[in-house]
Design a protein around this motif. Structure first.
Motif, mmCIF file in Angstrom:
data_model
loop_
_atom_site.group_PDB
_atom_site.id
_atom_site.type_symbol
_atom_site.label_atom_id
_atom_site.label_comp_id
_atom_site.label_asym_id
_atom_site.label_seq_id
_atom_site.Cartn_x
_atom_site.Cartn_y
_atom_site.Cartn_z
ATOM 1 N N ALA A 1 4.393 5.703 -6.124
ATOM 2 C CA ALA A 1 4.951 5.187 -7.313
ATOM 3 C C ALA A 1 5.933 5.826 -7.885
ATOM 4 C CB ALA A 1 3.450 4.869 -8.015
ATOM 5 N N GLY A 2 5.900 7.146 -7.708
ATOM 6 C CA GLY A 2 6.723 8.245 -8.343
ATOM 7 C C GLY A 2 8.136 7.744 -8.192
ATOM 8 N N LYS A 3 8.405 7.146 -7.071
ATOM 9 C CA LYS A 3 9.660 6.913 -6.837
ATOM 10 C C LYS A 3 10.434 5.870 -7.670
ATOM 11 C CE LYS A 3 10.208 7.678 -1.823
ATOM 12 N NZ LYS A 3 10.508 7.241 -0.674
ATOM 13 N N CYS A 4 9.470 5.072 -8.441
ATOM 14 C CA CYS A 4 9.849 4.044 -9.316
ATOM 15 C C CYS A 4 10.586 4.612 -10.566
ATOM 16 C CB CYS A 4 8.695 3.465 -10.129
ATOM 17 S SG CYS A 4 8.130 2.345 -9.071
ATOM 18 N N ARG A 5 10.470 5.989 -10.811
ATOM 19 C CA ARG A 5 11.516 6.813 -11.846
ATOM 20 C C ARG A 5 12.989 6.711 -11.549
ATOM 21 N NH1 ARG A 5 13.465 11.822 -11.407
ATOM 22 N NH2 ARG A 5 12.781 12.717 -9.215
ATOM 23 N N LEU A 6 13.371 6.461 -10.130
ATOM 24 C CA LEU A 6 14.534 6.563 -9.868
ATOM 25 C C LEU A 6 15.306 5.219 -9.938
ATOM 26 C CD1 LEU A 6 14.290 9.156 -6.732
ATOM 27 C CD2 LEU A 6 15.305 9.686 -9.145
ATOM 28 N N TYR A 7 16.544 5.304 -10.068
ATOM 29 C CA TYR A 7 17.410 3.716 -9.789
ATOM 30 C C TYR A 7 17.168 3.373 -8.454
ATOM 31 C CZ TYR A 7 18.988 3.563 -14.625
ATOM 32 O OH TYR A 7 19.009 3.505 -16.001
ATOM 33 N N PRO A 8 17.067 2.106 -8.278
ATOM 34 C CA PRO A 8 17.083 1.890 -6.768
ATOM 35 C C PRO A 8 18.618 1.837 -6.380
ATOM 36 C CG PRO A 8 16.902 -0.225 -8.219
ATOM 37 C CD PRO A 8 16.853 1.000 -8.901
ATOM 38 N N PHE B 1 -0.391 -0.900 -8.702
ATOM 39 C CA PHE B 1 0.281 -1.011 -7.071
ATOM 40 C C PHE B 1 -0.757 -1.483 -6.146
ATOM 41 C CE2 PHE B 1 4.590 0.929 -7.635
ATOM 42 C CZ PHE B 1 5.307 -0.110 -7.072
ATOM 43 N N ALA C 1 0.815 -1.060 0.122
ATOM 44 C CA ALA C 1 0.074 0.000 -0.004
ATOM 45 C C ALA C 1 0.851 1.283 -0.056
ATOM 46 C CB ALA C 1 -1.146 -0.052 1.244
ATOM 47 N N LEU D 1 3.913 1.357 -1.078
ATOM 48 C CA LEU D 1 4.513 1.575 -2.451
ATOM 49 C C LEU D 1 3.537 2.309 -3.378
ATOM 50 C CD1 LEU D 1 6.271 -1.724 -2.898
ATOM 51 C CD2 LEU D 1 7.447 0.571 -2.835
ATOM 52 N N GLY D 2 2.109 1.857 -3.270
ATOM 53 C CA GLY D 2 1.239 2.417 -4.212
ATOM 54 C C GLY D 2 1.136 4.073 -4.275
ATOM 55 N N PRO E 1 6.926 11.232 -12.835
ATOM 56 C CA PRO E 1 6.509 9.641 -12.455
ATOM 57 C C PRO E 1 5.944 8.803 -13.559
ATOM 58 C CG PRO E 1 4.616 11.445 -11.911
ATOM 59 C CD PRO E 1 5.882 12.068 -12.609
ATOM 60 N N GLY F 1 13.505 2.259 -11.335
ATOM 61 C CA GLY F 1 13.331 1.533 -9.936
ATOM 62 C C GLY F 1 12.769 0.232 -10.118
ATOM 63 N N GLU G 1 17.606 9.682 -15.360
ATOM 64 C CA GLU G 1 16.270 9.142 -14.992
ATOM 65 C C GLU G 1 15.330 10.259 -15.838
ATOM 66 O OE1 GLU G 1 17.701 9.554 -11.358
ATOM 67 O OE2 GLU G 1 17.911 7.413 -10.859
ATOM 68 N N SER H 1 9.921 5.832 -17.323
ATOM 69 C CA SER H 1 10.163 6.541 -15.876
ATOM 70 C C SER H 1 10.019 5.492 -14.924
ATOM 71 C CB SER H 1 8.583 7.480 -15.518
ATOM 72 O OG SER H 1 8.611 8.706 -16.390
ATOM 73 N N TYR I 1 12.741 -1.831 -6.553
ATOM 74 C CA TYR I 1 12.267 -0.979 -5.484
ATOM 75 C C TYR I 1 11.408 -1.871 -4.541
ATOM 76 C CZ TYR I 1 9.814 3.024 -3.375
ATOM 77 O OH TYR I 1 9.213 3.914 -2.648
ATOM 78 N N PRO I 2 10.469 -2.505 -5.176
ATOM 79 C CA PRO I 2 9.279 -3.112 -4.685
ATOM 80 C C PRO I 2 10.263 -4.652 -3.681
ATOM 81 C CG PRO I 2 8.446 -2.774 -6.591
ATOM 82 C CD PRO I 2 9.988 -2.572 -6.698
#
Lengths: 353, 353
Positions: free
Chosen positions: A52-59, B45, A46, A48-49, B36, B217, B32, B214, A247-248
């Motif tokens: 979700a914008g964080k998914c744009r960045l490399y982990p 998600f 939840a 993470l949902g 998002p 991650g 990146e 995007s 990320y997840p």
């Protein structure tokens, strides 16, 4: 053959285990956990949902949050923990990193079937000392010169675990090569080799989230060992794919490690179901090896394993059958819920009638 | 050196790009996407959170849902698409699968810095023909005998793209080896080599979700090519780690592919910001190569790149600097949002004053 095909790497195409998807099937063929992951994992989803914008960045390529959770849990330093995309990734990196000798690496003739596949794909010489007549590892087979040792403990598909003294004896006899102990199933009642890490710098212990932590779908495995081993594995890993843990997997893996109570409860339920199932199978004419894993390795006294396997399949019940020398009369049966096992037993009672 | 360390694989430890985490920083150093992922990804998600129990099962090793979405999107068959853990994983598997010749593989002297790392770790001989004085690839350099070709198009860190005719010319001159075209940045205005797949069975086109979609991650990359190439890659992949794509990456990747409108809108915004930023940088005394990527490769007329890089860093603005021959006076600047670029320009105006 096309001109460019002569440069293709020759591999024996490996076929992963069957992943059937039928409504109402009983899936006892790939040693998954019958229970869902910790409720904290669902909560983390939840979160993470909402982000979700964080998914744009490399982990974080160092996977610090997950490495930190694991090192805390096992009482290690962060530089003693390596994480990868399932223990298959971890083991594959270990083979590539540690086994570059002309001498053969050693692992049993009957064990996790991926070991020879990695040895072949990475052109590592290997020999497979035979298990004894009771499917036990003979420690003396590992006293000779080698380029590395791989022991699954508990072993698969036999389900048998050896004690800590036995593992230490093998490590003690091998001071010139890396000894990998693959503990994918250790949480179901076996002794981990982790206490030996203090004494032996050449020992690598590999575990996974796929079995005891109910997260096969997340692909998380890890290795624990001396910082020198972990550093060497990371050097190789960063030279292949720096950012493997998405990320997840970092967030959900950490949530799972933090819920020790749920983890222990699931393992205990499975152990209890396993012992009961072993007894029932015994009454039905099966002999099961003594299991320290989340599966049973069972042979019937009179009906061939292949026949039982096929008949179960027809009834929507999936177990694992290996058409290989020495074990062609055995079935590997994952320990499911009590209800799943009851459906298995009912089907077996019809088949064996 | 410990006895077992002599069997370690020797690698030049690769250091991944910096992943600074500061509040209020401007991160323009790893290309990146500043936007998002699609809102459909956030929705997916939520769905995953409701189905966390599914994590207990192994994911589909064929990744059919994601492969299906990609093949539909690009008008290919499913057996023409390979998916992996980021395009680094995809490229690494391609190197391991296709480049097993005694002849050197060829790629430019200035290009994605991971190509030599893979060649080294897999012991693949390689040569690096020099880009010309304008940082363009010289097609004639790729007319000779080789064990394989790798061309990044657009190239990185130069940002320059070559046209379809140029790429086809290289493929046409290489009928005996596999030609890999790495199109990590293609969606920002370059021509894809995909239309050539119908004519050339030895062409592999590699793309990624990390830039235009995007999703750095999530670690999702893919390759498209003749079924013979894809099959060979899967054979190798299944021999290393069968289940690489975890459950969230399959579900979220699919959701992203299905939102074409959002994807195109983001790419257009970035292209627009890029062209404006190039103009502003020009007025500030930079010369930027013509970019078809989501970054600019810029050298200042009088102030050394390293000095600007350091001064930006001190102001919490991260760009990429390569301390390498020929490009030591260039900065690679990711195209961020208009606001991020304005902060960059303000800092530059101070630094260059």
């Amino acid at each position: 053959m096309k001109a460019w095909e002569k440069n293709f790497r020759k591999v024996e195409p490996y076929t992963p285990g069957e992943q059937p998807v039928f409504a109402d099937m009983v899936k006892l063929n790939t040693n998954e956990n019958p229970y869902p992951p910790s409720p904290k994992v669902a909560q983390a989803f939840a979160l993470l949902g909402n982000q979700a914008g964080k998914c744009r960045l490399y982990p974080d390529f160092k996977a610090e949050v997950l490495v930190g959770a694991l090192s805390d849990y096992y009482g290690l330093e962060k530089n003693q923990v390596f994480v990868g995309v399932g223990s298959d990734d971890v083991l594959s990196v270990a083979f590539l990193t540690f086994f570059n000798s002309d001498k053969p690496i050693l692992f049993p003739d009957i064990t996790y079937s991926f070991y020879d596949v990695w040895a072949q794909v990475y052109a590592i010489p290997y020999e497979r000392p035979a298990l004894d007549e009771n499917f036990r590892i003979r420690r003396e087979d590992y006293y000779r010169e080698n380029g590395g040792i791989v022991i699954a403990n508990p072993n698969a598909p036999t389900s048998i675990a050896e004690g800590l003294e036995f593992i230490e004896d093998i490590v003690r006899h091998n001071t010139e090569s890396v000894v990998v102990v693959d503990e994918a199933y250790v949480d179901f009642g076996a002794q981990s080799a982790l206490p030996l890490l203090e004494k032996y710098e050449n020992l690598l212990v590999v575990q996974t989230f796929s079995k005891s932590r109910s997260m096969a779908g997340m692909r998380i495995g890890y290795a624990m060992g001396h910082p020198g081993l972990i550093q060497a594995m990371n050097d190789v890993k960063y030279s292949i794919n720096s950012y493997t843990m998405n990320y997840p997997s970092l967030v959900l893996g950490t949530a799972a490690v933090e819920d020790e109570a749920y983890f222990k409860e699931c393992c205990e339920k499975i152990i209890k179901t396993r012992e009961w199932a072993r007894e029932v199978l015994g009454r039905m004419g099966f002999s099961c090896l003594e299991s320290s894993a989340n599966f049973l390795f069972a042979a019937h006294g009179s009906v061939p394993a292949k026949k039982i396997f096929t008949a179960l399949r027809e009834r929507g019940i999936f177990v694992r059958y290996f058409d290989k020398p020495r074990i062609e009369n055995y079935l590997r049966i994952t320990v499911g819920t009590r209800e799943q096992m009851e459906r298995l037993f009912y089907a077996l009672s019809e088949i064996l009638r």
